[in-house]
Design a protein around this motif. Structure first.
Motif, PDB file in Angstrom:
ATOM      1  N   ASP A  59      35.572 -65.938  -5.389  1.00  0.00           N
ATOM      2  CA  ASP A  59      35.962 -65.101  -6.525  1.00  0.00           C
ATOM      3  C   ASP A  59      35.117 -63.837  -6.469  1.00  0.00           C
ATOM      4  N   LYS A  60      35.456 -62.878  -7.277  1.00  0.00           N
ATOM      5  CA  LYS A  60      34.656 -61.662  -7.392  1.00  0.00           C
ATOM      6  C   LYS A  60      33.416 -61.960  -8.213  1.00  0.00           C
ATOM      7  N   HIS A  61      32.326 -61.322  -7.854  1.00  0.00           N
ATOM      8  CA  HIS A  61      31.066 -61.351  -8.611  1.00  0.00           C
ATOM      9  C   HIS A  61      30.382 -62.716  -8.624  1.00  0.00           C
ATOM     10  N   ILE A  62      30.670 -63.574  -7.675  1.00  0.00           N
ATOM     11  CA  ILE A  62      29.957 -64.847  -7.539  1.00  0.00           C
ATOM     12  C   ILE A  62      28.639 -64.555  -6.825  1.00  0.00           C
ATOM     13  N   THR A  63      27.543 -65.105  -7.339  1.00  0.00           N
ATOM     14  CA  THR A  63      26.224 -64.830  -6.770  1.00  0.00           C
ATOM     15  C   THR A  63      25.483 -66.131  -6.461  1.00  0.00           C
ATOM     16  N   MET A  64      24.330 -65.972  -5.865  1.00  0.00           N
ATOM     17  CA  MET A  64      23.462 -67.112  -5.589  1.00  0.00           C
ATOM     18  C   MET A  64      23.033 -67.781  -6.903  1.00  0.00           C
ATOM     19  N   ALA A  65      22.953 -67.027  -7.974  1.00  0.00           N
ATOM     20  CA  ALA A  65      22.604 -67.604  -9.276  1.00  0.00           C
ATOM     21  C   ALA A  65      23.659 -68.619  -9.728  1.00  0.00           C
TER      22      ALA A  65
END
Length: 130
Positions: free
Chosen positions: A64-70
């Protein structure tokens, strides 16, 4: 390091093929991809307090868009607490796997010594679980 039933048939060694199958079928015009693939796997491993020739594996995939390690960190912490309980601390360690980037391994406080260090956790106070 696998168990063969016959020369052509082996017992499942990982759940990763589900990710490829899901990617092939997913219609991204309908939204992001979020999936898990749990299952029992078998590997030729010597049984000890932290290893077994048969174990449950859970793999996840999110695109997805804007998925991060967080997002990954939060997901792994919730999963570990749901599986093992809130009394265990969770830590993530950077690790290298040739098929994922970035990659981490997750440990929980040793169930045997409560984090003090013992022969089960090799005196580290941690047991690798993910």
């Amino acid at each position: 390091d696998t168990f063969y039933i016959t020369k052509e048939i082996l017992m499942r060694t990982q759940t990763s093929p589900m990710q490829a199958r899901t990617l092939e079928k997913h219609d991204f015009s309908q939204g992001p991809l979020k999936m898990i693939s749990p299952g029992v796997v078998y590997r030729r491993d010597t049984d000890d307090p932290t290893h077994s020739h048969q174990f449950h594996q859970v793999e996840g995939l999110v695109i997805d868009k804007h998925i991060t390690m967080a997002d990954l960190k939060g997901t792994l912490q919730v999963l570990a607490h749901e599986l093992f309980g809130d009394k265990f601390d969770v830590r993530l360690r950077p690790s290298y796997f040739p098929f994922t980037e970035p990659s981490v391994e997750a440990d929980i406080t040793c169930f045997n010594c409560g984090g003090k260090g013992c022969n089960v956790c090799k005196n580290t106070g941690w047991i690798e679980v993910l």
